[in-house]
Design a protein around this motif. Structure first.
Motif, PDB file in Angstrom:
ATOM      1  N   GLU A 130      26.435  35.558  38.383  1.00  0.00           N
ATOM      2  CA  GLU A 130      27.574  34.788  38.913  1.00  0.00           C
ATOM      3  C   GLU A 130      27.225  33.305  39.050  1.00  0.00           C
ATOM      4  N   ALA A 131      26.013  33.040  39.540  1.00  0.00           N
ATOM      5  CA  ALA A 131      25.598  31.638  39.695  1.00  0.00           C
ATOM      6  C   ALA A 131      25.551  30.945  38.339  1.00  0.00           C
ATOM      7  N   ARG A 132      24.966  31.638  37.355  1.00  0.00           N
ATOM      8  CA  ARG A 132      24.887  31.027  36.014  1.00  0.00           C
ATOM      9  C   ARG A 132      26.276  30.791  35.451  1.00  0.00           C
ATOM     10  N   ALA A 133      27.204  31.715  35.732  1.00  0.00           N
ATOM     11  CA  ALA A 133      28.586  31.538  35.250  1.00  0.00           C
ATOM     12  C   ALA A 133      29.222  30.299  35.891  1.00  0.00           C
ATOM     13  N   ARG A 134      28.945  30.069  37.157  1.00  0.00           N
ATOM     14  CA  ARG A 134      29.472  28.865  37.812  1.00  0.00           C
ATOM     15  C   ARG A 134      28.962  27.595  37.130  1.00  0.00           C
TER      16      ARG A 134
ATOM     17  N   ALA B  70      30.514  27.060  33.897  1.00  0.00           N
ATOM     18  CA  ALA B  70      31.908  26.598  34.031  1.00  0.00           C
ATOM     19  C   ALA B  70      32.005  25.157  34.530  1.00  0.00           C
ATOM     20  N   GLY B  71      30.840  24.552  34.856  1.00  0.00           N
ATOM     21  CA  GLY B  71      30.911  23.123  35.186  1.00  0.00           C
ATOM     22  C   GLY B  71      30.348  22.710  36.533  1.00  0.00           C
ATOM     23  N   LEU B  72      29.977  23.677  37.385  1.00  0.00           N
ATOM     24  CA  LEU B  72      29.387  23.307  38.668  1.00  0.00           C
ATOM     25  C   LEU B  72      28.071  22.564  38.439  1.00  0.00           C
ATOM     26  N   VAL B  73      27.900  21.447  39.137  1.00  0.00           N
ATOM     27  CA  VAL B  73      26.654  20.686  39.038  1.00  0.00           C
ATOM     28  C   VAL B  73      26.117  20.454  40.443  1.00  0.00           C
ATOM     29  N   ARG B  74      24.994  21.035  40.755  1.00  0.00           N
ATOM     30  CA  ARG B  74      24.338  20.775  42.040  1.00  0.00           C
ATOM     31  C   ARG B  74      22.932  21.357  42.018  1.00  0.00           C
ATOM     32  N   PRO B  75      22.054  20.862  42.914  1.00  0.00           N
ATOM     33  CA  PRO B  75      20.719  21.469  42.995  1.00  0.00           C
ATOM     34  C   PRO B  75      20.847  22.940  43.360  1.00  0.00           C
ATOM     35  N   THR B  76      19.878  23.734  42.942  1.00  0.00           N
ATOM     36  CA  THR B  76      20.007  25.184  43.059  1.00  0.00           C
ATOM     37  C   THR B  76      19.358  25.763  44.311  1.00  0.00           C
TER      38      THR B  76
ATOM     39  N   GLU C 118      25.132  20.424  29.805  1.00  0.00           N
ATOM     40  CA  GLU C 118      24.838  21.477  28.829  1.00  0.00           C
ATOM     41  C   GLU C 118      24.215  20.824  27.602  1.00  0.00           C
ATOM     42  N   ILE C 119      23.492  21.622  26.818  1.00  0.00           N
ATOM     43  CA  ILE C 119      22.729  21.018  25.711  1.00  0.00           C
ATOM     44  C   ILE C 119      23.189  21.544  24.360  1.00  0.00           C
ATOM     45  N   THR C 120      24.415  22.031  24.335  1.00  0.00           N
ATOM     46  CA  THR C 120      24.941  22.577  23.075  1.00  0.00           C
ATOM     47  C   THR C 120      24.853  21.551  21.951  1.00  0.00           C
ATOM     48  N   ASP C 121      25.126  20.294  22.280  1.00  0.00           N
ATOM     49  CA  ASP C 121      25.105  19.251  21.241  1.00  0.00           C
ATOM     50  C   ASP C 121      23.701  19.000  20.686  1.00  0.00           C
ATOM     51  N   TRP C 122      22.695  19.324  21.484  1.00  0.00           N
ATOM     52  CA  TRP C 122      21.324  19.069  21.027  1.00  0.00           C
ATOM     53  C   TRP C 122      20.691  20.315  20.403  1.00  0.00           C
ATOM     54  N   TRP C 123      21.372  21.444  20.519  1.00  0.00           N
ATOM     55  CA  TRP C 123      20.725  22.691  20.136  1.00  0.00           C
ATOM     56  C   TRP C 123      20.428  22.757  18.648  1.00  0.00           C
TER      57      TRP C 123
END
Lengths: 262, 262
Positions: free
Chosen positions: A12-16, A19-25, A101-106
């Motif tokens: 669930e955390a990874r899904a957040r 989906a765009g959540l940005v914060r320290p874990t 996210e790093i899709t553009d660099w993958w």
């Protein structure tokens, strides 16, 4: 923080984050191991694997994915390119972007290293009655480049990076004993007191993370840190490398207790 | 020292002391456990036993003899009245003599307590690569009264006494882990750094033993000390008590390794 994310499952955390959540874990999915990330192209993967083998305390490997592989049992159903809240992209050792996210660099030749994180033993410290100052002060753990050199491996070399937690003098022994039982997530401290011996001249100015106040009667205790491979990347300048942003970790499906030794 | 006494058996070492040899016992009968001694009249023995039960870290009991008994399996064929190189006799809490045997003070109602000594784990420290400064400097370990109070027991109360060994900051964790495995001889440190938190204002002026130089980059590490019951005697003033002179220990037939836990 307005929402309690401590009870989220890792998936669930990874899904957040996906989906765009940005914060320290810190504090998310309590009881599950968070991990450092370092990704390099296949031609550099052998050197990085050898660097880990030669420097197991700063770079304890929880898993290494095949070239191009974006998921594994440590993040079941997840995607390493999107599931970390923030990344740092290095080109020739220079940070050039901090994307979410790093899709553009993958690329299909990228090899992902998942590295143990000392956050895993912090719950055990708290359970053992040892206060964790940066949690209490609501900041990220302070991290420092040291004058101690890692063992080099091929093209990779760099300084040991350490995290610091101030511990009451009467509980340093407890902190050592508790964290010794978690060798896969950096284990026992590498240094107790005497920061100048590590080449650290000002504890209030960490190289990564946030400064913490050191209460009276507390001793600065230093653990090897999983940011060490990123420091090696910055020094050794491979053409491309990707890490997590400090404090923005990969939340894995492994339980903290999976890494406890007797 | 002109003669190497490290290879003497414990029985041989005790025989030398019985015959008149007077010297600190550090380095004698290597591999065998040395012990602190505290002897009180039977009416005070219950309080002292309770004091040990409530303060196991400074007063770990290796053995307690019956009233009037002068030998035991820990000193087979020996005599507790003659086999320690030097004693301290306390009357009403005041040291009144430092004899080399206590035959003149012996009474049938005296109860002998044999208490673990941190010398036992020093060989393990050295074997683990942790330097032991007072050995290297050829002096007795420094010991300090602290502002930490022991749990009182009946008529007995007093401060915690600690021994101090300076340890390189990079090896404090090793020192904790190694000594943790010897709980019967004081075990893990009670304090690391911050001597003022223990009420120690000047490390160069120990209350017992000798000062040691603290090399640069070393941290003072404090272990509970078997002189603690003598400090309780000095404070609580039983009519008679007899201890060993600091550094002049009972050499027992137990091996250091007998007190190692997994």
């Amino acid at each position: 923080m307005t929402e309690n994310l401590s009870t989220l499952s890792p998936a669930e955390a990874r899904a957040r984050f996906r989906a765009g959540l940005v914060r320290p874990t810190s504090g998310i999915s309590a009881g599950y191991a968070q991990a450092n990330l370092i990704i390099v192209p296949a031609p550099h993967a052998f050197d990085l694997l050898l660097f880990a083998q030669r420097n197991p305390q700063p770079m304890p490997l929880l898993g290494v994915l095949d070239a191009g592989q974006v998921t594994s049992g440590l993040l079941a159903g997840g995607d390493i390119r999107t599931d970390v809240p923030r990344y740092v992209v290095y080109e020739d050792g220079m940070p050039v972007a901090e994307p979410t996210e790093i899709t553009d660099w993958w690329r299909e030749d990228l090899v992902t290293f998942i590295v143990g994180c000392s956050f895993t033993f912090e719950a055990a410290l708290v359970a053992g009655g040892v206060p964790v100052a940066h949690q209490q002060q609501g900041v990220n753990v302070p991290m420092y480049r040291t004058s101690t050199r890692c063992a080099p491996a091929g093209t990779l070399s760099g300084p040991l990076v350490v995290s610091m937690r101030p511990v009451p003098a009467s509980q340093v022994a407890d902190a050592v004993r508790i964290t010794s039982r978690y060798p896969a997530v950096h284990g026992a401290p590498v240094h107790v007191g005497a920061p100048h011996e590590l080449g650290i001249t000002d504890l209030s100015r960490p190289d990564f993370g946030d400064p913490v106040e050191i209460p009276a009667g507390h001793i600065p205790v230093f653990w090897a840190c999983g940011v060490t491979p990123q420091a090696a990347v910055m020094e050794s300048r491979p053409p491309l490398a990707i890490g997590h942003a400090p404090g923005h970790m990969l939340i894995t499906d492994a339980r903290d207790s999976d890494y406890l030794v007797p």
